[in-house]
Design a protein around this motif. Structure first.
Motif, PDB file in Angstrom:
ATOM      1  N   GLN A 177      29.829 -26.479 -20.568  1.00 45.80           N
ATOM      2  CA  GLN A 177      28.692 -27.392 -20.440  1.00 45.80           C
ATOM      3  C   GLN A 177      28.682 -28.498 -21.489  1.00 45.80           C
ATOM      4  OE1 GLN A 177      24.866 -25.506 -20.116  1.00 45.80           O
ATOM      5  NE2 GLN A 177      25.541 -24.037 -18.584  1.00 45.80           N
ATOM      6  N   GLN A 178      29.462 -28.325 -22.571  1.00 46.00           N
ATOM      7  CA  GLN A 178      29.495 -29.293 -23.674  1.00 46.00           C
ATOM      8  C   GLN A 178      28.101 -29.545 -24.251  1.00 46.00           C
ATOM      9  OE1 GLN A 178      32.365 -30.841 -25.304  1.00 46.00           O
ATOM     10  NE2 GLN A 178      32.937 -28.905 -24.359  1.00 46.00           N
ATOM     11  N   THR A 179      27.315 -28.483 -24.340  1.00 45.39           N
ATOM     12  CA  THR A 179      26.006 -28.560 -24.977  1.00 45.39           C
ATOM     13  C   THR A 179      26.188 -28.608 -26.484  1.00 45.39           C
ATOM     14  OG1 THR A 179      25.019 -27.256 -23.192  1.00 45.39           O
ATOM     15  CG2 THR A 179      23.774 -27.392 -25.249  1.00 45.39           C
ATOM     16  N   THR A 180      25.440 -29.468 -27.152  1.00 44.14           N
ATOM     17  CA  THR A 180      25.457 -29.496 -28.607  1.00 44.14           C
ATOM     18  C   THR A 180      24.733 -28.255 -29.128  1.00 44.14           C
ATOM     19  OG1 THR A 180      25.469 -31.911 -28.618  1.00 44.14           O
ATOM     20  CG2 THR A 180      24.747 -30.820 -30.642  1.00 44.14           C
ATOM     21  N   MET A 181      25.345 -27.557 -30.104  1.00 41.69           N
ATOM     22  CA  MET A 181      24.745 -26.330 -30.620  1.00 41.69           C
ATOM     23  C   MET A 181      24.522 -26.425 -32.122  1.00 41.69           C
ATOM     24  SD  MET A 181      26.341 -23.065 -28.566  1.00 41.69           S
ATOM     25  CE  MET A 181      27.857 -23.019 -29.517  1.00 41.69           C
ATOM     26  N   LEU A 182      23.368 -25.946 -32.550  1.00 42.99           N
ATOM     27  CA  LEU A 182      23.050 -25.792 -33.966  1.00 42.99           C
ATOM     28  C   LEU A 182      22.688 -24.328 -34.168  1.00 42.99           C
ATOM     29  CD1 LEU A 182      22.952 -27.654 -36.422  1.00 42.99           C
ATOM     30  CD2 LEU A 182      20.517 -27.957 -36.036  1.00 42.99           C
ATOM     31  N   LEU A 183      23.575 -23.593 -34.843  1.00 47.34           N
ATOM     32  CA  LEU A 183      23.480 -22.148 -34.966  1.00 47.34           C
ATOM     33  C   LEU A 183      23.146 -21.742 -36.389  1.00 47.34           C
ATOM     34  CD1 LEU A 183      24.103 -19.146 -34.033  1.00 47.34           C
ATOM     35  CD2 LEU A 183      26.487 -19.631 -34.663  1.00 47.34           C
ATOM     36  N   VAL A 184      22.027 -21.051 -36.566  1.00 46.93           N
ATOM     37  CA  VAL A 184      21.673 -20.458 -37.852  1.00 46.93           C
ATOM     38  C   VAL A 184      22.127 -19.010 -37.838  1.00 46.93           C
ATOM     39  CG1 VAL A 184      19.693 -19.504 -39.099  1.00 46.93           C
ATOM     40  CG2 VAL A 184      19.763 -21.935 -38.561  1.00 46.93           C
ATOM     41  N   THR A 185      22.846 -18.595 -38.883  1.00 49.26           N
ATOM     42  CA  THR A 185      23.354 -17.229 -38.922  1.00 49.26           C
ATOM     43  C   THR A 185      23.558 -16.759 -40.356  1.00 49.26           C
ATOM     44  OG1 THR A 185      25.155 -15.766 -38.212  1.00 49.26           O
ATOM     45  CG2 THR A 185      25.751 -18.035 -38.711  1.00 49.26           C
TER      46      THR A 185
END
Length: 251
Positions: A177-185
């Motif tokens: 999908q080429q969705t922009t992701m911002l991942l907190v981990t």
């Protein structure tokens, strides 16, 4: 795409959660944010999603200032937060009620198949395992095809095998999908295998300590020497960031 400029948050009780955070995130990019407790990671996502109001600074999506919840940003939380009185399909399609029923059904069926839960649409939430419920939460976040997907430690409550499986599912969906992701981990390995860039945070108050660009191709072998070296580097950065944060807090 997503522009964050000098974003700061001071709560009414005086806690300075985030200070002068600035970051640009490109279309289709996956960025992970790691750091110890008190470094403002979750606060940042809440500010971007419109659940909190910044004390200073602003964020923009395609030039549009983000002041409240936006249809182009979806957030996936640590817990699935599904509605127990709705079926799996209705939970996923909750944000699609404006679409014709045929298109809504097609989108739900497609995303259920993508997360490995084809034919689970008629089931109730209580019939799902923890891992299945979190898959449904991911599907709900992706089914509206948002420009940006915000992920607040979405796999932290899962066992190691389920966590790895869902990370791979999410990477597959992101790639298609080429969705922009911002991942907190908190999980260094998760950041190492899922991100194009990794932002290491420093606490008291939360601020950027270091940015690490990851030039390894996807999919990444968790047991490879390159990933092990990256994890070691990130661990060292986290140790330094916490140490310097404590020094500043005592000063």
């Amino acid at each position: 795409m997503l522009e964050i400029r000098n974003l700061s948050k001071i709560y009414p009780n005086g806690i300075h959660a985030l200070d002068n955070f600035s970051l640009d995130v490109g279309v289709g990019e996956s960025v992970a944010i790691i750091g110890g407790s008190g470094c403002g990671k979750s606060t940042l996502l809440r500010l971007l999603s419109g659940l909190e109001t910044p004390s200073r600074g602003e964020s923009r999506l395609d030039g549009r200032v983000l002041r409240e919840p936006d249809a182009q940003l979806n957030m996936v939380f640590q817990e699935p937060r599904l509605l127990p009185w709705l079926t799996v399909a209705d939970n996923i399609g909750f944000g699609l009620r404006h679409l014709p029923s045929a298109e809504r059904r097609a989108r739900i069926d497609n995303v259920l198949e993508a997360i490995g839960l084809a034919n689970y649409g008629p089931r109730w939430v209580k019939e799902l395992s923890g891992g299945q419920a979190q898959r449904v939460a991911l599907a709900r976040g992706l089914v509206t095809r948002p420009a940006v997907l915000l992920l607040d430690e979405p796999f932290s409550a899962l066992d190691a095998m389920t966590r790895t499986e869902l990370q791979d599912h999410l990477l597959g969906l992101w790639n298609s999908q080429q969705t922009t992701m911002l991942l907190v981990t908190h999980d260094i390995e998760e950041a190492a295998v899922m991100a194009d860039r990794i932002i290491v945070m420093q606490p008291f108050p939360g601020r950027i300590f270091e940015e690490v660009r990851v030039d390894l191709p996807y999919p990444r072998d968790r047991t490879s020497g390159e990933v092990s070296d990256l994890k070691r580097h990130l661990s060292n950065l986290l140790t330094r960031s916490l140490s310097e944060g404590r020094k500043l807090n005592r000063a």
